[in-house]
Scaffold this active site. Structure first.
Site, PDB file in Angstrom:
ATOM      1  N   SER A 154     -10.859  -0.996   6.844  1.00 44.58           N
ATOM      2  CA  SER A 154     -10.985  -1.087   5.382  1.00 44.58           C
ATOM      3  C   SER A 154     -12.215  -1.919   5.042  1.00 44.58           C
ATOM      4  O   SER A 154     -12.724  -2.674   5.890  1.00 44.58           O
ATOM      5  CB  SER A 154      -9.742  -1.780   4.815  1.00 44.58           C
ATOM      6  OG  SER A 154      -9.913  -2.101   3.448  1.00 44.58           O
ATOM      7  N   TYR A 167      -2.831  -7.642   3.475  1.00 46.45           N
ATOM      8  CA  TYR A 167      -3.613  -6.442   3.824  1.00 46.45           C
ATOM      9  C   TYR A 167      -4.973  -6.845   4.388  1.00 46.45           C
ATOM     10  O   TYR A 167      -5.415  -6.326   5.423  1.00 46.45           O
ATOM     11  CB  TYR A 167      -3.767  -5.589   2.572  1.00 46.45           C
ATOM     12  CG  TYR A 167      -4.436  -4.247   2.780  1.00 46.45           C
ATOM     13  CD1 TYR A 167      -3.712  -3.160   3.279  1.00 46.45           C
ATOM     14  CD2 TYR A 167      -5.774  -4.049   2.442  1.00 46.45           C
ATOM     15  CE1 TYR A 167      -4.319  -1.919   3.448  1.00 46.45           C
ATOM     16  CE2 TYR A 167      -6.383  -2.818   2.608  1.00 46.45           C
ATOM     17  CZ  TYR A 167      -5.650  -1.754   3.105  1.00 46.45           C
ATOM     18  OH  TYR A 167      -6.251  -0.527   3.280  1.00 46.45           O
TER      19      TYR A 167
HETATM   20  P1  NAP Z   1      -1.358   6.520   1.577  1.00 46.29           P
HETATM   21  O1  NAP Z   1      -1.548   7.797   0.858  1.00 46.29           O
HETATM   22  O2  NAP Z   1      -0.467   5.472   1.022  1.00 46.29           O
HETATM   23  O3  NAP Z   1      -0.910   6.887   3.074  1.00 46.29           O
HETATM   24  C1  NAP Z   1      -0.333   5.956   3.933  1.00 46.29           C
HETATM   25  C2  NAP Z   1       0.172   6.697   5.162  1.00 46.29           C
HETATM   26  O4  NAP Z   1       0.720   5.736   6.078  1.00 46.29           O
HETATM   27  C3  NAP Z   1       1.287   7.682   4.820  1.00 46.29           C
HETATM   28  O5  NAP Z   1       1.135   8.849   5.590  1.00 46.29           O
HETATM   29  C4  NAP Z   1       2.524   6.916   5.236  1.00 46.29           C
HETATM   30  O6  NAP Z   1       3.608   7.728   5.613  1.00 46.29           O
HETATM   31  C5  NAP Z   1       2.014   6.177   6.452  1.00 46.29           C
HETATM   32  N1  NAP Z   1       2.892   5.054   6.775  1.00 46.29           N
HETATM   33  C6  NAP Z   1       3.131   3.956   6.029  1.00 46.29           C
HETATM   34  N2  NAP Z   1       4.033   3.179   6.639  1.00 46.29           N
HETATM   35  C7  NAP Z   1       4.379   3.809   7.784  1.00 46.29           C
HETATM   36  C8  NAP Z   1       5.269   3.508   8.843  1.00 46.29           C
HETATM   37  N3  NAP Z   1       6.010   2.390   8.839  1.00 46.29           N
HETATM   38  N4  NAP Z   1       5.367   4.369   9.878  1.00 46.29           N
HETATM   39  C9  NAP Z   1       4.643   5.510   9.891  1.00 46.29           C
HETATM   40  N5  NAP Z   1       3.770   5.853   8.923  1.00 46.29           N
HETATM   41  C10 NAP Z   1       3.657   5.005   7.883  1.00 46.29           C
HETATM   42  O7  NAP Z   1      -2.746   5.765   1.734  1.00 46.29           O
HETATM   43  P2  NAP Z   1      -4.143   6.156   2.392  1.00 46.29           P
HETATM   44  O8  NAP Z   1      -5.173   5.652   1.484  1.00 46.29           O
HETATM   45  O9  NAP Z   1      -4.181   7.564   2.829  1.00 46.29           O
HETATM   46  O10 NAP Z   1      -4.122   5.187   3.652  1.00 46.29           O
HETATM   47  C11 NAP Z   1      -4.395   5.617   4.975  1.00 46.29           C
HETATM   48  C12 NAP Z   1      -5.076   4.476   5.704  1.00 46.29           C
HETATM   49  O11 NAP Z   1      -6.336   4.223   5.080  1.00 46.29           O
HETATM   50  C13 NAP Z   1      -4.319   3.165   5.653  1.00 46.29           C
HETATM   51  O12 NAP Z   1      -4.447   2.491   6.891  1.00 46.29           O
HETATM   52  C14 NAP Z   1      -5.040   2.406   4.571  1.00 46.29           C
HETATM   53  O13 NAP Z   1      -4.893   1.023   4.710  1.00 46.29           O
HETATM   54  C15 NAP Z   1      -6.451   2.856   4.828  1.00 46.29           C
HETATM   55  N6  NAP Z   1      -7.398   2.641   3.740  1.00 46.29           N
HETATM   56  C16 NAP Z   1      -7.260   3.267   2.532  1.00 46.29           C
HETATM   57  C17 NAP Z   1      -8.206   3.051   1.530  1.00 46.29           C
HETATM   58  C18 NAP Z   1      -8.130   3.697   0.180  1.00 46.29           C
HETATM   59  O14 NAP Z   1      -8.950   3.353  -0.693  1.00 46.29           O
HETATM   60  N7  NAP Z   1      -7.205   4.601  -0.071  1.00 46.29           N
HETATM   61  C19 NAP Z   1      -9.286   2.202   1.776  1.00 46.29           C
HETATM   62  C20 NAP Z   1      -9.405   1.586   3.010  1.00 46.29           C
HETATM   63  C21 NAP Z   1      -8.461   1.818   3.992  1.00 46.29           C
HETATM   64  P3  NAP Z   1       4.867   8.000   4.597  1.00 46.29           P
HETATM   65  O15 NAP Z   1       4.467   9.216   3.809  1.00 46.29           O
HETATM   66  O16 NAP Z   1       6.020   8.206   5.519  1.00 46.29           O
HETATM   67  O17 NAP Z   1       5.021   6.774   3.728  1.00 46.29           O
END
Ligand code: NAP
Length: 262
Positions: A154, A167
Protein backbone atom coordinates in the site's frame (compact mmCIF):
# COMPACT_ATOMS: atom_id res chain seq x y z
CA UNK A 1 15.62 -14.35 -18.07
CA UNK A 2 13.91 -17.75 -18.43
CA UNK A 3 14.65 -18.96 -21.99
CA UNK A 4 12.15 -21.84 -21.81
CA UNK A 5 9.75 -19.38 -23.38
CA UNK A 6 10.75 -20.27 -26.92
CA UNK A 7 7.80 -22.37 -28.07
CA UNK A 8 7.71 -25.31 -30.51
CA UNK A 9 7.02 -23.06 -33.50
CA UNK A 10 10.27 -21.25 -32.93
CA UNK A 11 8.56 -18.03 -31.95
CA UNK A 12 9.92 -16.34 -28.89
CA UNK A 13 7.08 -16.07 -26.42
CA UNK A 14 6.42 -12.86 -24.59
CA UNK A 15 8.38 -12.54 -21.33
CA UNK A 16 5.03 -11.72 -19.75
CA UNK A 17 3.53 -15.07 -20.85
CA UNK A 18 2.27 -17.20 -17.95
CA UNK A 19 1.11 -20.28 -19.86
CA UNK A 20 2.17 -23.40 -18.00
CA UNK A 21 2.36 -21.52 -14.69
CA UNK A 22 0.00 -21.92 -11.74
CA UNK A 23 -0.78 -18.85 -9.65
CA UNK A 24 -2.39 -18.88 -6.19
CA UNK A 25 -4.27 -15.65 -5.43
CA UNK A 26 -5.81 -14.77 -2.05
CA UNK A 27 -9.01 -12.74 -1.77
CA UNK A 28 -9.82 -12.96 -5.48
CA UNK A 29 -13.58 -12.59 -5.12
CA UNK A 30 -13.72 -8.84 -5.50
CA UNK A 31 -11.73 -5.65 -5.94
CA UNK A 32 -8.03 -5.81 -6.73
CA UNK A 33 -7.79 -9.57 -6.16
CA UNK A 34 -10.44 -10.31 -8.76
CA UNK A 35 -8.83 -7.99 -11.33
CA UNK A 36 -5.39 -9.48 -10.67
CA UNK A 37 -6.72 -13.05 -10.96
CA UNK A 38 -8.40 -12.26 -14.29
CA UNK A 39 -5.23 -10.52 -15.51
CA UNK A 40 -3.07 -13.52 -14.62
CA UNK A 41 -5.56 -15.84 -16.35
CA UNK A 42 -5.46 -13.65 -19.50
CA UNK A 43 -1.67 -13.97 -19.44
CA UNK A 44 -2.13 -17.75 -19.47
CA UNK A 45 -1.81 -18.81 -15.84
CA UNK A 46 -3.90 -21.54 -14.24
CA UNK A 47 -5.35 -20.25 -10.98
CA UNK A 48 -5.94 -21.43 -7.44
CA UNK A 49 -8.23 -18.94 -5.71
CA UNK A 50 -7.81 -18.93 -1.93
CA UNK A 51 -10.53 -17.25 0.09
CA UNK A 52 -13.43 -17.58 2.45
CA UNK A 53 -16.09 -20.13 1.44
CA UNK A 54 -18.05 -19.01 -1.62
CA UNK A 55 -16.20 -15.73 -2.00
CA UNK A 56 -14.26 -16.62 -5.16
CA UNK A 57 -16.92 -18.61 -7.01
CA UNK A 58 -17.90 -15.76 -9.37
CA UNK A 59 -14.27 -15.08 -10.25
CA UNK A 60 -13.74 -18.77 -10.94
CA UNK A 61 -16.75 -18.76 -13.28
CA UNK A 62 -15.41 -15.68 -15.10
CA UNK A 63 -12.03 -17.40 -15.61
CA UNK A 64 -13.68 -20.58 -16.88
CA UNK A 65 -15.96 -18.59 -19.21
CA UNK A 66 -12.86 -16.95 -20.71
CA UNK A 67 -11.33 -20.37 -21.38
CA UNK A 68 -8.98 -20.42 -18.39
CA UNK A 69 -8.56 -22.83 -15.49
CA UNK A 70 -9.32 -22.03 -11.87
CA UNK A 71 -9.85 -24.00 -8.69
CA UNK A 72 -11.20 -22.62 -5.44
CA UNK A 73 -9.73 -23.46 -2.03
CA UNK A 74 -11.41 -22.32 1.19
CA UNK A 75 -9.12 -20.30 3.43
CA UNK A 76 -9.53 -17.65 6.12
CA UNK A 77 -6.22 -15.77 6.35
CA UNK A 78 -7.01 -14.88 9.97
CA UNK A 79 -6.96 -18.55 11.00
CA UNK A 80 -3.23 -19.26 11.03
CA UNK A 81 -3.53 -22.98 11.81
CA UNK A 82 -5.77 -23.30 8.75
CA UNK A 83 -3.35 -21.25 6.65
CA UNK A 84 -0.49 -23.56 7.63
CA UNK A 85 -2.56 -26.71 7.03
CA UNK A 86 -4.19 -25.64 3.75
CA UNK A 87 -0.95 -24.13 2.49
CA UNK A 88 0.95 -27.35 3.20
CA UNK A 89 -1.76 -29.46 1.51
CA UNK A 90 -1.73 -27.21 -1.54
CA UNK A 91 2.06 -27.25 -1.74
CA UNK A 92 2.05 -31.05 -1.55
CA UNK A 93 -0.71 -31.55 -4.13
CA UNK A 94 0.36 -29.26 -6.99
CA UNK A 95 3.15 -27.02 -8.19
CA UNK A 96 2.46 -23.38 -7.36
CA UNK A 97 4.71 -21.08 -9.40
CA UNK A 98 3.27 -17.74 -8.31
CA UNK A 99 1.65 -16.53 -5.09
CA UNK A 100 -0.25 -13.24 -5.01
CA UNK A 101 -0.94 -12.22 -1.42
CA UNK A 102 -3.84 -9.86 -2.03
CA UNK A 103 -6.38 -10.39 0.78
CA UNK A 104 -6.45 -7.56 3.28
CA UNK A 105 -8.65 -5.69 5.74
CA UNK A 106 -8.67 -2.11 7.01
CA UNK A 107 -9.94 -0.62 10.26
CA UNK A 108 -10.66 3.12 10.19
CA UNK A 109 -10.58 4.53 13.72
CA UNK A 110 -8.96 7.34 15.72
CA UNK A 111 -5.72 5.95 17.16
CA UNK A 112 -6.74 6.67 20.75
CA UNK A 113 -9.90 4.60 20.31
CA UNK A 114 -8.45 1.57 18.54
CA UNK A 115 -9.67 -1.64 20.13
CA UNK A 116 -6.86 -4.16 20.47
CA UNK A 117 -9.02 -6.96 19.08
CA UNK A 118 -9.51 -4.89 15.90
CA UNK A 119 -5.78 -4.07 15.83
CA UNK A 120 -4.98 -7.78 16.09
CA UNK A 121 -7.48 -8.77 13.37
CA UNK A 122 -5.81 -6.42 10.87
CA UNK A 123 -2.32 -7.72 11.74
CA UNK A 124 -3.59 -11.34 11.68
CA UNK A 125 -4.94 -11.11 8.13
CA UNK A 126 -2.64 -8.55 6.49
CA UNK A 127 0.64 -9.71 7.99
CA UNK A 128 0.72 -13.02 9.85
CA UNK A 129 -1.63 -14.88 7.51
CA UNK A 130 0.40 -13.60 4.56
CA UNK A 131 3.67 -14.71 6.17
CA UNK A 132 2.43 -18.20 7.04
CA UNK A 133 1.18 -18.69 3.47
CA UNK A 134 4.57 -17.49 2.15
CA UNK A 135 6.25 -20.08 4.37
CA UNK A 136 4.12 -22.94 3.10
CA UNK A 137 4.05 -22.07 -0.59
CA UNK A 138 7.55 -20.59 -0.65
CA UNK A 139 9.25 -23.70 0.77
CA UNK A 140 8.76 -25.85 -2.37
CA UNK A 141 9.67 -22.85 -4.57
CA UNK A 142 13.00 -22.56 -2.75
CA UNK A 143 13.54 -26.32 -3.07
CA UNK A 144 12.78 -26.18 -6.83
CA UNK A 145 14.83 -23.02 -7.28
CA UNK A 146 12.00 -21.21 -9.05
CA UNK A 147 9.01 -19.06 -8.10
CA UNK A 148 7.49 -15.62 -7.72
CA UNK A 149 5.74 -14.07 -4.72
CA UNK A 150 3.84 -10.80 -5.13
CA UNK A 151 2.20 -9.15 -2.14
CA UNK A 152 -0.25 -6.27 -2.28
CA UNK A 153 1.27 -3.62 -0.03
CA UNK A 154 0.00 0.00 0.00
CA UNK A 155 1.02 3.64 -0.10
CA UNK A 156 0.74 3.11 3.65
CA UNK A 157 3.84 0.93 3.38
CA UNK A 158 5.57 4.35 3.06
CA UNK A 159 3.14 6.84 4.62
CA UNK A 160 1.13 6.93 7.84
CA UNK A 161 -2.34 7.65 6.49
CA UNK A 162 -5.15 9.08 8.60
CA UNK A 163 -7.08 7.02 11.21
CA UNK A 164 -5.63 3.72 9.95
CA UNK A 165 -2.81 2.96 12.42
CA UNK A 166 -3.16 -0.83 12.35
CA UNK A 167 -3.38 -0.88 8.56
CA UNK A 168 -0.30 1.34 8.17
CA UNK A 169 1.61 -0.86 10.63
CA UNK A 170 0.60 -4.00 8.76
CA UNK A 171 1.48 -2.61 5.32
CA UNK A 172 4.86 -1.25 6.46
CA UNK A 173 5.46 -4.78 7.74
CA UNK A 174 4.41 -6.30 4.40
CA UNK A 175 7.15 -4.23 2.74
CA UNK A 176 9.61 -5.44 5.38
CA UNK A 177 8.68 -9.10 4.97
CA UNK A 178 8.93 -8.69 1.19
CA UNK A 179 12.53 -7.46 1.47
CA UNK A 180 13.45 -10.04 4.12
CA UNK A 181 12.18 -12.95 2.00
CA UNK A 182 13.80 -11.48 -1.12
CA UNK A 183 17.15 -11.50 0.67
CA UNK A 184 16.74 -15.10 1.83
CA UNK A 185 15.12 -16.59 -1.23
CA UNK A 186 16.63 -14.54 -4.06
CA UNK A 187 19.80 -16.67 -4.08
CA UNK A 188 17.51 -19.71 -4.41
CA UNK A 189 15.76 -18.46 -7.55
CA UNK A 190 12.62 -17.06 -5.92
CA UNK A 191 11.72 -13.40 -6.48
CA UNK A 192 9.66 -11.72 -3.77
CA UNK A 193 8.15 -8.34 -4.59
CA UNK A 194 5.16 -6.18 -3.71
CA UNK A 195 2.80 -3.73 -5.35
CA UNK A 196 1.76 -0.55 -3.57
CA UNK A 197 -1.56 0.52 -5.11
CA UNK A 198 -2.59 4.14 -4.83
CA UNK A 199 -6.18 5.11 -4.14
CA UNK A 200 -8.24 2.44 -5.90
CA UNK A 201 -12.04 2.46 -6.10
CA UNK A 202 -12.90 -0.76 -4.23
CA UNK A 203 -14.80 -1.64 -1.04
CA UNK A 204 -11.57 -0.87 0.88
CA UNK A 205 -11.94 2.85 0.07
CA UNK A 206 -15.74 3.26 0.08
CA UNK A 207 -15.63 5.36 3.27
CA UNK A 208 -13.12 7.79 1.71
CA UNK A 209 -15.13 8.21 -1.47
CA UNK A 210 -18.31 8.80 0.55
CA UNK A 211 -16.58 11.67 2.40
CA UNK A 212 -16.81 14.53 -0.12
CA UNK A 213 -13.99 16.64 1.42
CA UNK A 214 -11.62 13.71 1.80
CA UNK A 215 -12.41 12.38 -1.65
CA UNK A 216 -11.73 15.79 -3.23
CA UNK A 217 -8.44 16.33 -1.37
CA UNK A 218 -7.24 12.87 -2.41
CA UNK A 219 -8.17 13.46 -6.03
CA UNK A 220 -6.41 16.84 -6.07
CA UNK A 221 -3.08 15.13 -5.24
CA UNK A 222 -3.27 12.43 -7.93
CA UNK A 223 -1.47 13.63 -11.10
CA UNK A 224 -3.46 11.15 -13.19
CA UNK A 225 -6.57 13.13 -12.25
CA UNK A 226 -8.63 10.10 -11.30
CA UNK A 227 -8.93 7.36 -8.72
CA UNK A 228 -7.45 4.04 -9.78
CA UNK A 229 -9.52 1.08 -10.97
CA UNK A 230 -8.77 -2.43 -9.73
CA UNK A 231 -7.74 -3.27 -13.30
CA UNK A 232 -4.92 -0.72 -13.03
CA UNK A 233 -3.11 -3.15 -10.72
CA UNK A 234 -3.41 -6.23 -12.95
CA UNK A 235 -0.58 -5.36 -15.36
CA UNK A 236 1.93 -4.82 -12.55
CA UNK A 237 0.90 -8.16 -11.03
CA UNK A 238 1.39 -9.95 -14.37
CA UNK A 239 4.80 -8.30 -14.75
CA UNK A 240 6.05 -9.29 -11.29
CA UNK A 241 4.66 -12.84 -11.75
CA UNK A 242 6.38 -13.34 -15.09
CA UNK A 243 9.88 -14.06 -16.43
CA UNK A 244 10.05 -10.34 -17.35
CA UNK A 245 10.70 -9.73 -13.64
CA UNK A 246 13.36 -12.41 -13.15
CA UNK A 247 15.90 -9.73 -12.10
CA UNK A 248 13.46 -7.73 -9.95
CA UNK A 249 13.65 -8.71 -6.29
CA UNK A 250 12.68 -7.07 -2.99
CA UNK A 251 10.96 -4.21 -4.79
CA UNK A 252 7.75 -2.43 -3.80
CA UNK A 253 6.27 -1.17 -7.08
CA UNK A 254 4.07 1.89 -6.64
CA UNK A 255 1.04 2.00 -8.97
CA UNK A 256 -0.62 5.19 -7.86
CA UNK A 257 -1.32 7.56 -10.77
CA UNK A 258 1.66 9.60 -9.57
CA UNK A 259 0.60 10.23 -5.94
CA UNK A 260 4.08 9.57 -4.53
CA UNK A 261 5.66 11.98 -7.00
CA UNK A 262 3.93 14.93 -5.31
P1 NAP B 1 -11.67 -5.28 -0.93
O1 NAP B 1 -12.57 -5.12 -2.09
O2 NAP B 1 -12.16 -4.96 0.44
O3 NAP B 1 -11.11 -6.78 -0.98
C1 NAP B 1 -10.51 -7.39 0.12
C2 NAP B 1 -10.32 -8.87 -0.21
O4 NAP B 1 -9.65 -9.49 0.90
C3 NAP B 1 -11.65 -9.59 -0.40
O5 NAP B 1 -11.53 -10.52 -1.45
C4 NAP B 1 -11.82 -10.29 0.93
O6 NAP B 1 -12.58 -11.48 0.87
C5 NAP B 1 -10.39 -10.65 1.26
N1 NAP B 1 -10.25 -10.95 2.68
C6 NAP B 1 -10.44 -10.12 3.72
N2 NAP B 1 -10.27 -10.78 4.88
C7 NAP B 1 -9.98 -12.06 4.55
C8 NAP B 1 -9.71 -13.23 5.30
N3 NAP B 1 -9.71 -13.21 6.64
N4 NAP B 1 -9.44 -14.38 4.65
C9 NAP B 1 -9.46 -14.41 3.30
N5 NAP B 1 -9.70 -13.34 2.52
C10 NAP B 1 -9.97 -12.18 3.16
O7 NAP B 1 -10.39 -4.35 -1.08
P2 NAP B 1 -9.25 -4.22 -2.18
O8 NAP B 1 -9.01 -2.79 -2.34
O9 NAP B 1 -9.53 -5.06 -3.37
O10 NAP B 1 -8.03 -4.82 -1.36
C11 NAP B 1 -7.16 -5.82 -1.87
C12 NAP B 1 -5.77 -5.56 -1.30
O11 NAP B 1 -5.30 -4.31 -1.80
C13 NAP B 1 -5.73 -5.45 0.21
O12 NAP B 1 -4.55 -6.05 0.70
C14 NAP B 1 -5.69 -3.96 0.43
O13 NAP B 1 -5.11 -3.63 1.66
C15 NAP B 1 -4.83 -3.55 -0.73
N6 NAP B 1 -4.87 -2.13 -1.09
C16 NAP B 1 -6.02 -1.54 -1.53
C17 NAP B 1 -6.01 -0.19 -1.89
C18 NAP B 1 -7.22 0.54 -2.38
O14 NAP B 1 -7.15 1.77 -2.56
N7 NAP B 1 -8.34 -0.12 -2.61
C19 NAP B 1 -4.82 0.53 -1.79
C20 NAP B 1 -3.67 -0.09 -1.34
C21 NAP B 1 -3.70 -1.43 -1.00
P3 NAP B 1 -14.15 -11.51 1.34
O15 NAP B 1 -14.93 -11.15 0.11
O16 NAP B 1 -14.34 -12.91 1.82
O17 NAP B 1 -14.31 -10.48 2.44
Amino acid sequence: MDTSHDDATGHVRSPFDLHGRCAAVTGAGRGIGRAVALGLARAGADLVLLGRPGSSDDTRQAVLAAGGKADVVDLDLGDHDAVARVGAELAASRRIDVVVNNAGVIDRCDAVDVDLADWQRVLDVNLTGLFVLCQQLGRPMVERGHGKIVSIASLLSFQGGIRVASYAASKHAVAGVTKALANEWGPRGVQVNAIAPGYIATDNTTALREDADRSRSILERIPAGRWGDAEDIAGAAVFLSSPAADYVNGHVLVVDGGWMAR
